[in-house]
Write a protein that holds these residues in place. Structure first.
Motif, PDB file in Angstrom:
ATOM      1  N   ASN A 268      35.403  33.675  47.685  1.00 53.64           N
ATOM      2  CA  ASN A 268      36.130  34.535  46.737  1.00 53.64           C
ATOM      3  C   ASN A 268      36.027  33.920  45.342  1.00 53.64           C
ATOM      4  O   ASN A 268      37.025  33.581  44.710  1.00 53.64           O
ATOM      5  CB  ASN A 268      37.596  34.651  47.198  1.00 53.64           C
ATOM      6  CG  ASN A 268      38.421  35.575  46.327  1.00 53.64           C
ATOM      7  OD1 ASN A 268      37.989  36.667  45.969  1.00 53.64           O
ATOM      8  ND2 ASN A 268      39.617  35.134  45.969  1.00 53.64           N
ATOM      9  N   GLN A 269      34.808  33.771  44.847  1.00 52.65           N
ATOM     10  CA  GLN A 269      34.551  33.006  43.634  1.00 52.65           C
ATOM     11  C   GLN A 269      35.133  33.640  42.370  1.00 52.65           C
ATOM     12  O   GLN A 269      35.236  32.985  41.336  1.00 52.65           O
ATOM     13  CB  GLN A 269      33.049  32.796  43.463  1.00 52.65           C
ATOM     14  CG  GLN A 269      32.452  31.841  44.484  1.00 52.65           C
ATOM     15  CD  GLN A 269      33.103  30.469  44.440  1.00 52.65           C
ATOM     16  OE1 GLN A 269      33.257  29.879  43.373  1.00 52.65           O
ATOM     17  NE2 GLN A 269      33.500  29.961  45.596  1.00 52.65           N
ATOM     18  N   GLN A 270      35.522  34.906  42.427  1.00 51.85           N
ATOM     19  CA  GLN A 270      36.107  35.526  41.237  1.00 51.85           C
ATOM     20  C   GLN A 270      37.565  35.132  41.028  1.00 51.85           C
ATOM     21  O   GLN A 270      38.137  35.434  39.971  1.00 51.85           O
ATOM     22  CB  GLN A 270      36.007  37.050  41.329  1.00 51.85           C
ATOM     23  CG  GLN A 270      34.591  37.585  41.244  1.00 51.85           C
ATOM     24  CD  GLN A 270      34.570  39.098  41.119  1.00 51.85           C
ATOM     25  OE1 GLN A 270      34.995  39.664  40.105  1.00 51.85           O
ATOM     26  NE2 GLN A 270      34.093  39.762  42.158  1.00 51.85           N
ATOM     27  N   ALA A 271      38.171  34.481  42.015  1.00 53.66           N
ATOM     28  CA  ALA A 271      39.568  34.056  41.879  1.00 53.66           C
ATOM     29  C   ALA A 271      39.735  33.203  40.630  1.00 53.66           C
ATOM     30  O   ALA A 271      38.938  32.310  40.358  1.00 53.66           O
ATOM     31  CB  ALA A 271      40.001  33.268  43.104  1.00 53.66           C
ATOM     32  N   GLY A 272      40.782  33.496  39.864  1.00 48.24           N
ATOM     33  CA  GLY A 272      41.033  32.762  38.637  1.00 48.24           C
ATOM     34  C   GLY A 272      40.371  33.352  37.421  1.00 48.24           C
ATOM     35  O   GLY A 272      40.649  32.924  36.295  1.00 48.24           O
ATOM     36  N   SER A 273      39.491  34.335  37.614  1.00 52.22           N
ATOM     37  CA  SER A 273      38.831  34.972  36.476  1.00 52.22           C
ATOM     38  C   SER A 273      39.816  35.908  35.769  1.00 52.22           C
ATOM     39  O   SER A 273      40.580  36.621  36.437  1.00 52.22           O
ATOM     40  CB  SER A 273      37.610  35.776  36.931  1.00 52.22           C
ATOM     41  OG  SER A 273      36.681  34.945  37.590  1.00 52.22           O
ATOM     42  N   PRO A 274      39.819  35.929  34.443  1.00 51.90           N
ATOM     43  CA  PRO A 274      40.722  36.830  33.715  1.00 51.90           C
ATOM     44  C   PRO A 274      40.504  38.289  34.122  1.00 51.90           C
ATOM     45  O   PRO A 274      39.361  38.763  34.190  1.00 51.90           O
ATOM     46  CB  PRO A 274      40.335  36.605  32.245  1.00 51.90           C
ATOM     47  CG  PRO A 274      39.726  35.231  32.230  1.00 51.90           C
ATOM     48  CD  PRO A 274      39.023  35.073  33.548  1.00 51.90           C
ATOM     49  N   GLY A 275      41.598  38.970  34.432  1.00 54.78           N
ATOM     50  CA  GLY A 275      41.525  40.386  34.763  1.00 54.78           C
ATOM     51  C   GLY A 275      41.097  40.697  36.181  1.00 54.78           C
ATOM     52  O   GLY A 275      40.992  41.871  36.554  1.00 54.78           O
ATOM     53  N   TYR A 276      40.859  39.663  37.014  1.00 58.78           N
ATOM     54  CA  TYR A 276      40.374  39.910  38.377  1.00 58.78           C
ATOM     55  C   TYR A 276      41.352  40.758  39.187  1.00 58.78           C
ATOM     56  O   TYR A 276      40.937  41.608  39.980  1.00 58.78           O
ATOM     57  CB  TYR A 276      40.123  38.570  39.069  1.00 58.78           C
ATOM     58  CG  TYR A 276      39.647  38.669  40.511  1.00 58.78           C
ATOM     59  CD1 TYR A 276      38.651  39.573  40.876  1.00 58.78           C
ATOM     60  CD2 TYR A 276      40.174  37.841  41.504  1.00 58.78           C
ATOM     61  CE1 TYR A 276      38.213  39.656  42.193  1.00 58.78           C
ATOM     62  CE2 TYR A 276      39.740  37.919  42.808  1.00 58.78           C
ATOM     63  CZ  TYR A 276      38.763  38.828  43.153  1.00 58.78           C
ATOM     64  OH  TYR A 276      38.331  38.906  44.454  1.00 58.78           O
ATOM     65  N   ARG A 277      42.640  40.557  38.964  1.00 60.43           N
ATOM     66  CA  ARG A 277      43.653  41.264  39.746  1.00 60.43           C
ATOM     67  C   ARG A 277      43.543  42.784  39.602  1.00 60.43           C
ATOM     68  O   ARG A 277      43.947  43.528  40.500  1.00 60.43           O
ATOM     69  CB  ARG A 277      45.056  40.798  39.339  1.00 60.43           C
ATOM     70  CG  ARG A 277      46.128  41.079  40.380  1.00 60.43           C
ATOM     71  CD  ARG A 277      47.522  41.012  39.749  1.00 60.43           C
ATOM     72  NE  ARG A 277      47.843  39.705  39.223  1.00 60.43           N
ATOM     73  CZ  ARG A 277      48.492  38.762  39.901  1.00 60.43           C
ATOM     74  NH1 ARG A 277      48.856  38.988  41.141  1.00 60.43           N
ATOM     75  NH2 ARG A 277      48.761  37.601  39.337  1.00 60.43           N
ATOM     76  N   GLY A 278      43.001  43.265  38.496  1.00 62.23           N
ATOM     77  CA  GLY A 278      42.929  44.702  38.263  1.00 62.23           C
ATOM     78  C   GLY A 278      41.599  45.336  38.618  1.00 62.23           C
ATOM     79  O   GLY A 278      41.380  46.515  38.332  1.00 62.23           O
ATOM     80  N   THR A 279      40.697  44.584  39.259  1.00 59.49           N
ATOM     81  CA  THR A 279      39.374  45.103  39.555  1.00 59.49           C
ATOM     82  C   THR A 279      39.288  45.694  40.961  1.00 59.49           C
ATOM     83  O   THR A 279      40.094  45.372  41.843  1.00 59.49           O
ATOM     84  CB  THR A 279      38.314  43.999  39.420  1.00 59.49           C
ATOM     85  OG1 THR A 279      38.552  43.011  40.441  1.00 59.49           O
ATOM     86  CG2 THR A 279      38.392  43.338  38.050  1.00 59.49           C
ATOM     87  N   SER A 280      38.269  46.521  41.168  1.00 62.01           N
ATOM     88  CA  SER A 280      38.043  47.089  42.495  1.00 62.01           C
ATOM     89  C   SER A 280      37.639  46.007  43.488  1.00 62.01           C
ATOM     90  O   SER A 280      37.945  46.103  44.684  1.00 62.01           O
ATOM     91  CB  SER A 280      36.960  48.176  42.419  1.00 62.01           C
ATOM     92  OG  SER A 280      35.739  47.642  41.924  1.00 62.01           O
TER      93      SER A 280
END
Length: 312
Positions: A268-280
């Motif tokens: 889950n490498q996108q964890a911690g990326s800005p705005g990840y929570r709002g992505t599909s």
């Protein structure tokens, strides 16, 4: 102000101390395997070694005639500066694994290595508990510097570190307050401040945000990520929240019903990326993880039903 009895927290710390003393006897039983792993590690460059190495880890609690298997043959690795979220059904050994990583328990079989050494109680590892672990008769300031006092750090350095972390977490103006005078979110910030004051390289967190309201929980999730980005810490987080695991863990360790075994390690490498929570991608990952956990729990209930019918 009503005096708060210290008996509860002191009893808890005393229990942890006794657990550590008792489990030191298990260290000799694993030294042969540790030495084998060290010998193998000499064949590869130090830069290639994971920060955390867990190999074939098992642990069983035993009291009188009662035996409870908590973990069975758990293996995983985590690189330095990485983040790992651990999720699974209740009672699957998640907290036991944190205690093993922190050195408060010792493996009965298998090996836990931190930076190439057997996991023991170390100055660079900080444990953040679910119930904050604050001493109610001490102020915010004194709670934040507690570990530094125990380590007999010079007073000037204590003050420098505590001012720095309390300022960073927005708590300096509350330094003379007692825990009972703080909100749940503020108490958890004090627990985080106490951990950061020790300059750790590893944070192990046992459901640190579970008792908070949704907005405060999300705010402190961002605080954890800010600390991780700023300081380059490695952290392991136990949670029951699927969304929290996906938001905070670059890797997600999914455990089975008790005894806990590794069902899957989700990348889950996108964890911690800005705005990840709002992505599909975030919602897709949450949906996949929810289905995986539902399958684990469903299979366990089906097996339990078959066992009950077999005993009738």
């Amino acid at each position: 102000m009503k005096r708060v009895s210290p008996r509860g927290p002191l009893a808890r710390y005393d229990l942890v101390f006794q657990m550590n003393q008792m489990n030191q006897m298990n260290q000799m039983n694993q030294m042969k395997m540790v030495n084998q792993m060290k010998a193998m590690s000499l064949k590869r460059p130090e830069t290639g070694r994971p920060f955390i190495e867990v190999s074939d880890l098992s642990y069983t609690y035993q009291q009188a005639n009662l035996r409870v298997r908590a973990l069975a043959s758990v293996s995983f690795t985590l690189e330095q500066g990485g983040s790992l979220a651990v999720i699974g059904p209740s009672g699957c050994g998640k907290t036991t694994m944190l205690y093993l990583l922190a050195g408060l328990l010792q493996p009965q079989s298998g090996v836990v290595m931190i930076k190439g050494e057997p996991a023991v109680v170390r100055r660079e590892t900080s444990l953040i508990l679910q119930d904050y672990g604050l001493l109610p008769w001490k102020t915010v300031w004194d709670n934040a510097r507690l570990a530094l006092q125990i380590r007999q750090v010079a007073r000037e350095e204590q003050e420098e570190r505590v001012v720095r972390v309390l300022s960073y977490l927005g708590l300096l103006e509350y330094r003379r307050f007692y825990p009972v005078q703080l909100s749940g979110g503020q108490r958890q910030r004090v627990a985080i401040a106490r951990s950061l004051a020790t300059n750790p390289d590893l944070l192990v967190m046992d459901e640190p945000l579970s008792s908070l309201d949704a907005l405060t929980r999300e705010e402190l999730q961002e605080t954890i990520l800010d600390i991780w980005r700023r300081d380059g810490l490695t952290y392991v987080l136990v949670t029951h929240s699927i969304e929290e695991a996906v938001h905070l863990g670059q890797r997600i360790l999914v455990l089975s019903e008790s005894p806990g075994t590794v069902v899957e390690v989700v990348d889950n490498q996108q964890a911690g990326s800005p705005g990840y929570r709002g992505t599909s991608d975030f919602y897709r990952q949450c949906s996949r993880l929810r289905g995986l956990l539902a399958s684990i729990i469903g299979s366990a209930r089906q097996r339990q039903g078959q066992e009950r019918r077999g005993t009738c």
